[in-house]
Design a protein around this motif. Structure first.
Motif, short mmCIF file in Angstrom:
data_model
loop_
_atom_site.label_atom_id
_atom_site.label_comp_id
_atom_site.label_asym_id
_atom_site.label_seq_id
_atom_site.Cartn_x
_atom_site.Cartn_y
_atom_site.Cartn_z
N PHE B 356 0.83 -1.20 0.00
CA PHE B 356 0.00 0.00 0.00
C PHE B 356 0.87 1.27 0.00
CE2 PHE B 356 -2.81 3.24 1.76
CZ PHE B 356 -3.90 3.08 0.93
N ALA B 357 2.01 1.18 0.69
CA ALA B 357 2.91 2.35 0.73
C ALA B 357 3.37 2.72 -0.68
CB ALA B 357 4.12 2.03 1.60
N ILE B 358 3.71 1.71 -1.47
CA ILE B 358 4.21 1.98 -2.83
C ILE B 358 3.09 2.57 -3.68
CG2 ILE B 358 5.31 0.96 -4.88
CD1 ILE B 358 7.02 1.07 -2.27
N LEU B 359 1.88 2.02 -3.50
CA LEU B 359 0.72 2.55 -4.22
C LEU B 359 0.53 4.04 -3.86
CD1 LEU B 359 -2.63 0.73 -4.53
CD2 LEU B 359 -2.63 3.00 -3.56
N MET B 360 0.67 4.35 -2.58
CA MET B 360 0.50 5.75 -2.16
C MET B 360 1.58 6.64 -2.76
SD MET B 360 -0.81 6.30 1.71
CE MET B 360 -1.67 7.84 1.43
N VAL B 361 2.81 6.11 -2.76
CA VAL B 361 3.92 6.93 -3.27
C VAL B 361 3.75 7.21 -4.76
CG1 VAL B 361 6.42 6.95 -3.71
CG2 VAL B 361 5.57 6.24 -1.49
N VAL B 362 3.31 6.21 -5.53
CA VAL B 362 3.11 6.45 -6.97
C VAL B 362 1.99 7.48 -7.17
CG1 VAL B 362 2.47 5.41 -9.19
CG2 VAL B 362 3.99 4.19 -7.66
N ASN B 363 0.96 7.41 -6.35
CA ASN B 363 -0.09 8.43 -6.41
C ASN B 363 0.47 9.81 -6.08
OD1 ASN B 363 -2.95 7.65 -7.02
ND2 ASN B 363 -2.41 5.99 -5.62
N MET B 364 1.38 9.85 -5.10
CA MET B 364 1.99 11.13 -4.74
C MET B 364 2.84 11.67 -5.88
SD MET B 364 3.34 10.45 -1.00
CE MET B 364 2.26 10.04 0.30
N GLU B 365 3.54 10.74 -6.57
CA GLU B 365 4.34 11.16 -7.73
C GLU B 365 3.43 11.80 -8.76
OE1 GLU B 365 6.06 7.19 -8.61
OE2 GLU B 365 7.88 8.34 -8.85
N LEU B 366 2.28 11.17 -8.99
CA LEU B 366 1.32 11.74 -9.95
C LEU B 366 0.83 13.09 -9.47
CD1 LEU B 366 -0.55 8.48 -10.89
CD2 LEU B 366 0.37 10.10 -12.55
N GLY B 367 0.63 13.21 -8.14
CA GLY B 367 0.19 14.47 -7.57
C GLY B 367 1.19 15.59 -7.81
N LEU B 368 2.48 15.22 -7.88
CA LEU B 368 3.52 16.23 -8.12
C LEU B 368 3.45 16.77 -9.55
CD1 LEU B 368 6.46 14.41 -6.33
CD2 LEU B 368 5.66 16.69 -5.76
N LEU B 369 2.75 16.03 -10.42
CA LEU B 369 2.72 16.41 -11.84
C LEU B 369 1.36 16.88 -12.32
CD1 LEU B 369 4.77 13.45 -13.38
CD2 LEU B 369 5.57 15.73 -12.83
N THR B 370 0.34 16.79 -11.45
CA THR B 370 -0.99 17.14 -11.91
C THR B 370 -1.40 18.52 -11.41
OG1 THR B 370 -1.77 15.75 -10.10
CG2 THR B 370 -2.00 14.85 -12.31
#
Lengths: 163, 428
Positions: B356-370
């Motif tokens: 779940f942590a990795i899933l959250m981090v990838v979502n955060m990465e997307l958040g940095l670009l959206t």
């Protein structure tokens, strides 16, 4: 603010913020070296002092962070408001900040005071008085209250626009 | 009534633009006050929970990252990557991905990684006539690798909040990080072929050797940080401290791009950056304690158990929520606002917190670009002095690749859990 005063405050801030951080880094390095290469230099209080130094360093910087309005926030709505309304919202937020941080600072002071009265100490051989660590919460809260007051003054005198 | 007041204060303050720490702190204080709990408990909880040797690795990693930003380390890594992969079509873009992948293994921050690259590689790509949106898209997207490839600041904070092992989390980010880098290279290949982007000249043997020798001290940093942790030589917080010391030595005495007298300023900036994260974490401790006391988390877990909600449905819903939040909130804000409520539900659905942590981090990465709150977009727009829209156009193909990665990570947990389970055994 006079230039000399600004320089003195800058130097004081560097001492309070950078000083403990550098001391913590050096202690980490020394402890790693001691554990692997020179056991007599090892101490059982290394980890706890590193934590205290870094938390002090980080929390001591919060006053400036607050005064500069550098906290993480979402600025979606405030950017859509007119400058006048935005400023009113900013003033409201700053007042909430002052009230909450004054309360947190007071409660933090009580925590440190209790630890001081009961002479709470850590379990390591250093027997570090824990109130010194706890004291950062009221100190940081006071710093942030001052930061918000500076922020408010800038908003009220029009030196700073809403975000 | 308590719930109504606290939830409406939470939403009202958040929308009004109050700092996240203030939102969390005021809601926690209101909760304590309305439920009649002694307010001193809030202060005690906050200061006690901050007494964590794992948590203090955050400021030390930020110090390391800031020193690396300004100390010639990025430049040395770019030269070495150029010698290895610059000759492919769109070579400089691939050099950027390769360098970000290595830089991410030193720095735990996406913004630090993007900033370090932007200063050097954006002018170089402009000189070679790469389209501006593509250039900024490559740098912005590659920069996000900083929080997926270990060390990672959000993973440290996640570990502290959910009581998960940091070394496990760090290992879990390796395969997804490499897949993401590979996806980016694939996107670059397609765009480079379509736009006939230039290749870099092949270096002579002497140039090749020189670039690698110069980069050698910088390449030692990930060995010190990750090698140190996984060999058991140093703990995570020691690795953070040692990497800051090593970065300072390399930047000041080897690359000589940072003067000794500038170190206090760099450390001060790093501490202030850390402070904005740490104060949110502090208040989140207060709020999550109050949430747990109210029994909301227990009720949520019971609801999940009774609703018959499947893990895949939950993960899909969480992905959509996190993608939405990523558009309006900053990385650490998302982590702190959602984790106290989500983390207790995971065991009930049989979801591994490491996955779940990795899933959250990838979502955060997307958040940095959206847009509108993608931090990397603003960093690049201000560095390159272009409108944010130009950067957004450039990152779109990479966002597509990341969405594919997100789906893969969500529904193939082994991508994240294989390495930690292989090295540390399966946790139950």
């Amino acid at each position: 603010m006079p230039v000399t005063m600004r320089a003195v405050l800058g130097a004081l801030e560097t001492l309070l913020v950078v000083g403990p951080a550098v001391a913590a880094l050096l202690l980490v390095g020394e402890q790693v070296f001691a554990r692997h290469f020179h056991h007599p230099w090892m101490v059982d209080w290394g980890d706890e002092v590193v934590v205290y130094l870094l938390i002090w360093s980080v929390f001591a910087s919060l006053g400036r962070v607050t005064a500069e309005g550098a906290h993480i926030r979402t600025e979606l709505l405030i950017n859509m408001l007119s400058p006048r309304t935005g400023r009113m919202v900013e003033i409201g937020i700053a007042l909430c900040g002052v009230a909450f941080l004054a309360l947190l600072g007071w409660q933090g002071f009580r925590v440190a005071q209790e630890a001081f009265i009961y002479d709470d100490r850590t379990a390591s051989s250093l027997r570090f008085p824990i109130w010194i660590y706890y004291a950062i919460l009221p100190v940081a809260s006071a710093g942030m209250v001052i930061g918000y007051i500076i922020h408010l003054a800038r908003l009220l005198t029009g030196q700073k626009d809403a975000a | 009534m308590t719930a109504l007041i606290t939830i409406s204060s939470f939403i009202g303050l958040l929308i009004a633009g109050a700092p996240i720490f203030l939102v969390l702190g005021i809601v926690a204080a209101l909760g304590y006050f309305l439920s009649g709990a002694p307010m001193i408990g809030l202060a005690q909880k906050i200061i006690d929970e901050m007494n964590s040797s794992t948590l203090v690795s955050v400021p030390m990693f930020v110090i390391a990252a800031r020193i690396m930003d300004s100390g010639g380390i990025a430049r040395a890594l770019i030269s070495a990557a150029n010698a290895w992969v610059g000759q492919a079509r769109g070579g400089l873009a691939i050099v950027c991905v390769a360098t970000c992948t290595i830089f991410a293994a030193i720095s735990g921050s996406s913004v630090a990684t993007a900033m370090a690259m932007a200063v050097i590689i954006v002018p170089a790509m402009a000189q070679r006539k790469y389209p501006v949106p593509f250039t900024l898209g490559v740098v912005g997207a590659s920069g996000t690798l900083g929080i997926l490839i270990p060390p990672s600041l959000p993973m440290i904070v996640y570990a502290v909040i959910t009581d998960t092992s940091v070394p496990r989390l760090f290992l879990a980010g390796v395969i997804p990080g490499l897949i993401q880098a590979a996806f980016f290279v694939a996107v670059i290949f397609v765009i480079a072929r379509r736009n006939n982007l230039p290749r870099e000249p092949r270096p002579s043997l002497a140039e090749f050797v020189h670039a690698n020798v110069v980069a050698f001290p910088a390449l030692l940093l990930p060995v010190i940080v990750l090698g140190g942790i996984y060999s058991g030589f140093i703990t995570v917080s020691e690795a953070a401290g040692v990497s800051a010391i090593a970065a300072a030595i390399i930047a000041v005495f080897i690359y000589r791009e940072l003067a000794l007298r500038d170190l206090p300023r760099v450390i001060m900036e790093a501490i202030r950056t850390s402070a904005t994260i740490m104060i949110i974490v502090a208040m989140a401790f207060g709020m999550s304690h109050w949430i747990a006391e109210t029994g909301v988390t227990r009720a949520l877990v019971e609801w999940v158990n009774e609703s018959g909600l499947e893990a895949w449905q939950f993960l899909l819903a969480i992905n959509l929520l996190l993608l939405l939040l990523g558009m309006i909130l900053e990385t650490f804000a998302i982590l702190m606002l959602t984790l106290p409520l989500i983390a207790p539900i995971l065991p009930a659905l049989g979801i591994d917190p490491v996955h779940f942590a990795i899933l959250m981090v990838v979502n955060m990465e997307l958040g940095l670009l959206t847009p509108p709150i993608g931090l990397n977009l603003f960093v690049l727009a201000s560095t390159a002095k272009v409108p944010v829209g130009t950067v957004v156009r450039g990152v779109l193909p990479f966002i597509g690749a990341m969405l594919v990665l997100l789906l893969l990570i969500t529904y193939v947990p082994a991508i994240s859990t294989f390495l930690p389970n292989y090295f540390y055994g399966v946790t139950r």
